[in-house]
Motif scaffolding. Structure first.
Motif, PDB file in Angstrom:
ATOM      1  N   GLY A 103     -24.345   9.912  13.003  1.00 18.81           N
ATOM      2  CA  GLY A 103     -24.871   8.557  12.869  1.00 18.81           C
ATOM      3  C   GLY A 103     -25.048   8.138  11.429  1.00 18.81           C
ATOM      4  N   ASN A 104     -24.650   9.015  10.515  1.00 19.18           N
ATOM      5  CA  ASN A 104     -24.789   8.696   9.094  1.00 19.18           C
ATOM      6  C   ASN A 104     -23.433   8.547   8.413  1.00 19.18           C
ATOM      7  OD1 ASN A 104     -26.408   8.138   6.920  1.00 19.18           O
ATOM      8  ND2 ASN A 104     -26.531  10.254   6.240  1.00 19.18           N
ATOM      9  N   GLU A 105     -22.385   8.361   9.228  1.00 21.93           N
ATOM     10  CA  GLU A 105     -21.029   8.366   8.699  1.00 21.93           C
ATOM     11  C   GLU A 105     -20.666   7.058   7.985  1.00 21.93           C
ATOM     12  OE1 GLU A 105     -21.979   8.876  11.770  1.00 21.93           O
ATOM     13  OE2 GLU A 105     -21.209  10.819  12.406  1.00 21.93           O
ATOM     14  N   THR A 106     -19.868   7.183   6.959  1.00 23.73           N
ATOM     15  CA  THR A 106     -19.053   6.065   6.465  1.00 23.73           C
ATOM     16  C   THR A 106     -17.707   6.719   6.187  1.00 23.73           C
ATOM     17  OG1 THR A 106     -19.881   6.479   4.242  1.00 23.73           O
ATOM     18  CG2 THR A 106     -20.886   4.674   5.440  1.00 23.73           C
ATOM     19  N   MET A 107     -16.870   6.742   7.205  1.00 21.09           N
ATOM     20  CA  MET A 107     -15.668   7.558   7.144  1.00 21.09           C
ATOM     21  C   MET A 107     -14.461   6.768   7.645  1.00 21.09           C
ATOM     22  SD  MET A 107     -15.573  11.388   8.658  1.00 21.09           S
ATOM     23  CE  MET A 107     -15.117  10.931  10.313  1.00 21.09           C
ATOM     24  N   ILE A 108     -13.354   6.899   6.946  1.00 19.11           N
ATOM     25  CA  ILE A 108     -12.144   6.201   7.371  1.00 19.11           C
ATOM     26  C   ILE A 108     -11.574   6.894   8.610  1.00 19.11           C
ATOM     27  CG2 ILE A 108      -9.769   5.600   6.745  1.00 19.11           C
ATOM     28  CD1 ILE A 108     -10.801   5.610   3.786  1.00 19.11           C
ATOM     29  N   ARG A 109     -11.382   6.125   9.659  1.00 19.60           N
ATOM     30  CA  ARG A 109     -10.803   6.702  10.873  1.00 19.60           C
ATOM     31  C   ARG A 109      -9.310   6.438  10.931  1.00 19.60           C
ATOM     32  NH1 ARG A 109     -12.720   4.726  16.776  1.00 19.60           N
ATOM     33  NH2 ARG A 109     -14.541   6.020  16.353  1.00 19.60           N
ATOM     34  N   ASP A 110      -8.908   5.256  10.495  1.00 19.22           N
ATOM     35  CA  ASP A 110      -7.541   4.848  10.736  1.00 19.22           C
ATOM     36  C   ASP A 110      -7.104   3.828   9.688  1.00 19.22           C
ATOM     37  OD1 ASP A 110      -5.256   5.076  12.208  1.00 19.22           O
ATOM     38  OD2 ASP A 110      -5.808   3.548  13.672  1.00 19.22           O
ATOM     39  N   ILE A 111      -5.844   3.925   9.313  1.00 20.22           N
ATOM     40  CA  ILE A 111      -5.268   2.962   8.384  1.00 20.22           C
ATOM     41  C   ILE A 111      -4.063   2.334   9.076  1.00 20.22           C
ATOM     42  CG2 ILE A 111      -4.109   2.669   6.159  1.00 20.22           C
ATOM     43  CD1 ILE A 111      -5.689   5.170   5.205  1.00 20.22           C
ATOM     44  N   THR A 112      -4.055   1.018   9.175  1.00 18.65           N
ATOM     45  CA  THR A 112      -2.973   0.323   9.861  1.00 18.65           C
ATOM     46  C   THR A 112      -2.006  -0.249   8.833  1.00 18.65           C
ATOM     47  OG1 THR A 112      -4.565  -0.293  11.549  1.00 18.65           O
ATOM     48  CG2 THR A 112      -2.441  -1.446  11.584  1.00 18.65           C
ATOM     49  N   VAL A 113      -0.732   0.052   9.024  1.00 14.75           N
ATOM     50  CA  VAL A 113       0.298  -0.488   8.140  1.00 14.75           C
ATOM     51  C   VAL A 113       1.223  -1.363   8.984  1.00 14.75           C
ATOM     52  CG1 VAL A 113       0.164   1.486   6.594  1.00 14.75           C
ATOM     53  CG2 VAL A 113       1.825   1.491   8.443  1.00 14.75           C
ATOM     54  N   PRO A 114       1.962  -2.268   8.352  1.00 14.39           N
ATOM     55  CA  PRO A 114       2.881  -3.103   9.131  1.00 14.39           C
ATOM     56  C   PRO A 114       3.905  -2.235   9.854  1.00 14.39           C
ATOM     57  CG  PRO A 114       2.659  -3.922   6.883  1.00 14.39           C
ATOM     58  CD  PRO A 114       1.976  -2.587   6.930  1.00 14.39           C
ATOM     59  N   GLN A 115       4.335  -2.707  11.026  1.00 12.79           N
ATOM     60  CA  GLN A 115       5.308  -1.947  11.812  1.00 12.79           C
ATOM     61  C   GLN A 115       6.559  -1.642  11.009  1.00 12.79           C
ATOM     62  OE1 GLN A 115       5.035  -0.615  14.775  1.00 12.79           O
ATOM     63  NE2 GLN A 115       2.955  -1.341  15.118  1.00 12.79           N
ATOM     64  N   GLU A 116       7.056  -2.636  10.313  1.00 11.33           N
ATOM     65  CA  GLU A 116       8.212  -2.421   9.453  1.00 11.33           C
ATOM     66  C   GLU A 116       8.039  -3.265   8.195  1.00 11.33           C
ATOM     67  OE1 GLU A 116      11.652  -4.432  11.531  1.00 11.33           O
ATOM     68  OE2 GLU A 116      10.332  -3.963  13.187  1.00 11.33           O
ATOM     69  N   GLU A 117       8.690  -2.824   7.166  1.00  8.33           N
ATOM     70  CA  GLU A 117       8.608  -3.576   5.922  1.00  8.33           C
ATOM     71  C   GLU A 117       9.294  -4.928   6.087  1.00  8.33           C
ATOM     72  OE1 GLU A 117       6.379  -1.022   3.517  1.00  8.33           O
ATOM     73  OE2 GLU A 117       7.052  -3.067   3.210  1.00  8.33           O
ATOM     74  N   GLU A 118       8.532  -5.969   5.877  1.00 13.37           N
ATOM     75  CA  GLU A 118       9.102  -7.302   5.971  1.00 13.37           C
ATOM     76  C   GLU A 118       8.970  -7.977   4.618  1.00 13.37           C
ATOM     77  OE1 GLU A 118       7.785  -9.635   9.456  1.00 13.37           O
ATOM     78  OE2 GLU A 118       6.809  -7.784  10.045  1.00 13.37           O
ATOM     79  N   PRO A 119       9.869  -8.888   4.322  1.00 15.36           N
ATOM     80  CA  PRO A 119       9.708  -9.637   3.080  1.00 15.36           C
ATOM     81  C   PRO A 119       8.454 -10.497   3.144  1.00 15.36           C
ATOM     82  CG  PRO A 119      11.504 -10.533   4.401  1.00 15.36           C
ATOM     83  CD  PRO A 119      11.052  -9.282   5.070  1.00 15.36           C
ATOM     84  N   GLU A 120       7.917 -10.789   1.995  1.00 17.43           N
ATOM     85  CA  GLU A 120       6.733 -11.633   1.948  1.00 17.43           C
ATOM     86  C   GLU A 120       6.981 -12.929   2.705  1.00 17.43           C
ATOM     87  OE1 GLU A 120       4.039  -9.333   0.347  1.00 17.43           O
ATOM     88  OE2 GLU A 120       3.567 -11.468   0.304  1.00 17.43           O
ATOM     89  N   PRO A 121       6.079 -13.305   3.573  1.00 17.35           N
ATOM     90  CA  PRO A 121       6.259 -14.600   4.255  1.00 17.35           C
ATOM     91  C   PRO A 121       6.205 -15.739   3.245  1.00 17.35           C
ATOM     92  CG  PRO A 121       4.095 -13.650   4.738  1.00 17.35           C
ATOM     93  CD  PRO A 121       4.857 -12.633   3.939  1.00 17.35           C
ATOM     94  N   THR A 122       7.054 -16.725   3.489  1.00 18.31           N
ATOM     95  CA  THR A 122       7.138 -17.824   2.515  1.00 18.31           C
ATOM     96  C   THR A 122       6.039 -18.854   2.717  1.00 18.31           C
ATOM     97  OG1 THR A 122       8.829 -18.743   3.947  1.00 18.31           O
ATOM     98  CG2 THR A 122       9.598 -17.650   1.933  1.00 18.31           C
ATOM     99  N   ASP A 123       5.655 -19.064   3.966  1.00 18.54           N
ATOM    100  CA  ASP A 123       4.566 -20.024   4.178  1.00 18.54           C
ATOM    101  C   ASP A 123       3.244 -19.331   3.886  1.00 18.54           C
ATOM    102  OD1 ASP A 123       3.516 -19.826   7.569  1.00 18.54           O
ATOM    103  OD2 ASP A 123       4.812 -18.402   6.518  1.00 18.54           O
ATOM    104  N   SER A 124       2.552 -19.812   2.897  1.00 20.44           N
ATOM    105  CA  SER A 124       1.296 -19.194   2.508  1.00 20.44           C
ATOM    106  C   SER A 124       0.140 -19.997   3.088  1.00 20.44           C
ATOM    107  CB  SER A 124       1.192 -19.108   0.985  1.00 20.44           C
ATOM    108  OG  SER A 124       1.377 -20.379   0.416  1.00 20.44           O
ATOM    109  N   SER A 125       0.118 -20.060   4.402  1.00 23.46           N
ATOM    110  CA  SER A 125      -0.956 -20.802   5.054  1.00 23.46           C
ATOM    111  C   SER A 125      -2.271 -20.067   4.821  1.00 23.46           C
ATOM    112  CB  SER A 125      -0.672 -20.956   6.542  1.00 23.46           C
ATOM    113  OG  SER A 125      -0.392 -19.687   7.108  1.00 23.46           O
ATOM    114  N   ALA A 126      -3.248 -20.806   4.423  1.00 23.40           N
ATOM    115  CA  ALA A 126      -4.544 -20.215   4.146  1.00 23.40           C
ATOM    116  C   ALA A 126      -5.190 -19.774   5.455  1.00 23.40           C
ATOM    117  CB  ALA A 126      -5.436 -21.228   3.438  1.00 23.40           C
ATOM    118  N   PRO A 127      -5.920 -18.654   5.402  1.00 28.01           N
ATOM    119  CA  PRO A 127      -6.640 -18.240   6.615  1.00 28.01           C
ATOM    120  C   PRO A 127      -7.695 -19.256   6.990  1.00 28.01           C
ATOM    121  CG  PRO A 127      -7.267 -16.905   4.709  1.00 28.01           C
ATOM    122  CD  PRO A 127      -6.142 -17.797   4.267  1.00 28.01           C
TER     123      PRO A 127
END
Ligand SMILES: [Zn+2]
Length: 130
Positions: A103-127
């Motif tokens: 109960g005292n953890e601050t530990m990385i469990r998982d790192i998610t990476v993109p399924q495949e390398e894609e070029p940077e998306p051109t539309d930079s829609s703001a979140p």
């Protein structure tokens, strides 16, 4: 207030792992956060959003938090009980001879990476704003 330190530590660790694995983008990180770690999740998220915006590798990456329930072991009767409900006093035998086992953890469990390398998306829609 050690959330920012934790965030920097996570980002450094993730960046190291990514470098070793030739990963160029990280989309999400899952953190195990103990119930009694003392870390404020809201504040952690704020620090995270600010810190990842400074990292090429992790820009826009999400922080997913998996809360680990706190459990305490009584050394006198061997009972394991939920820490938040009962604190340091064993509800079974009333002993104070107890210690936190999780109960005292601050530990990385998982790192998610993109399924495949894609070029940077051109539309930079703001979140979207919350
Ligand atoms: Zn006990």
């Amino acid at each position: 207030m050690h959330e920012l330190g934790i965030v920097f530590h996570i980002i450094r660790s993730v960046e190291d792992v990514a470098r070793q694995n030739n990963v160029r983008r990280v989309t999400a990180v899952t953190l195990e956060l103990g119930e009694v770690s003392g870390v404020l999740e809201d504040y952690l998220q704020d620090c995270w959003n600010w810190a990842v915006s400074k990292s090429d590798l992790m820009r826009g990456a999400r922080l997913q938090v998996a809360v680990i329930p706190a459990k305490t072991l009584c050394e006198d009767c061997g009972m394991v009980y939920p820490t938040v409900a009962h604190g340091r006093t064993c509800p079974g035998c009333g002993s104070g001879h107890t210690h936190l086992i999780q109960g005292n953890e601050t530990m990385i469990r998982d790192i998610t990476v993109p399924q495949e390398e894609e070029p940077e998306p051109t539309d930079s829609s703001a979140p979207g704003e919350p």
